[in-house]
Scaffold this motif. Structure first.
Motif: not given
Length: 170
Positions: A67-80, A54-65
Motif C-alpha cells: 500500500t505504501a507504493e500507492a501512497e508514493g513511498r516505499r516501506a520495508a520492515a526487516e526482522g526475524r 527464510e522459513p525457519r526459526i531465526g531466519g531473516a524476513v523483509v516485508l514490504r508494504r
C-alpha cells in the motif's frame, strides 16, 4: 464493520505492548491457508511482499508494504522468523510492526486462524492498528476465496478510514 470478519480485540500487556487479535473460521484447508500466510507467493495477495523469507526459526524476513507504493513511498520492515512450525505456526517479528503470529488449527474441512500482533501502540493509534489488520484479514479471506489483491496501485485508505471510525466508537 465487515459482516464476514469478526471485529478484532485488544489486550494490554504489563510490558506496555498491546495484543491485537483476530480469529477467523476459514472454509479452506490448512495447507491453503498456510500458503497464504507463510510463503512469498501468498503474502502479496493480501498483506505485503516478502522480499526475503527464510522459513525457519531465526531466519531473516523483509516485508514490504504494498500500500505504501500507492501512497508514493516505499516501506520495508526487516526482522526475524521467531516461530515456525510447518502448517501450524508462522511468526515474524519485524521493525515497528512488532510480532505478527499466525496460528492455524484444522477445523472440519476448514481452518481456524488465530492472528496476533504484539505491538507498541499509543491509545490514539489503536483504532488505526485494528482497522489496518481488519482490512488485511478481509483481503486474506477474499484471496482464499479466489479474489486476491493483484493491483495494489489502486489501493486507497477510504475503507480503512471507515473501519477506523467503527473501531474508535467501540
Amino acid at each position: 464493520m465487515s459482516e464476514t470478519i469478526t471485529p478484532g480485540t485488544t489486550e494490554d500487556q504489563s510490558d506496555g505492548t498491546r495484543l491485537v487479535r483476530f480469529v477467523l473460521d476459514l472454509p479452506h484447508p490448512v495447507i491453503r491457508v498456510w500458503a497464504a500466510v507463510a510463503t512469498p507467493e501468498g503474502l502479496p495477495t493480501w498483506l505485503c511482499a516478502a522480499e526475503l523469507l527464510e522459513p525457519r526459526i531465526g531466519g531473516a524476513v523483509v516485508l514490504r508494504r504494498l500500500t505504501a507504493e500507492a501512497e508514493g513511498r516505499r516501506a520495508a520492515a526487516e526482522g526475524r522468523v521467531t516461530a515456525w512450525d510447518m502448517e501450524r505456526v508462522a511468526e515474524y517479528t519485524v521493525g515497528v510492526h512488532g510480532r505478527i503470529r499466525f496460528h492455524l488449527e484444522p477445523h472440519g474441512d476448514g481452518t481456524v486462524l488465530r492472528f496476533t500482533n504484539e505491538v507498541r501502540c499509543e491509545d490514539e493509534a489503536l483504532p488505526d492498528c485494528l482497522a489496518c489488520w481488519h482490512d488485511h484479514v478481509e483481503r486474506l479471506a477474499a484471496a482464499l476465496d479466489g479474489h486476491p489483491t493483484t493491483d495494489w496501485s489502486t489501493w486507497t485508505a477510504d475503507h480503512r478510514r471507515r473501519l477506523r471510525e467503527d473501531y474508535a466508537r467501540r
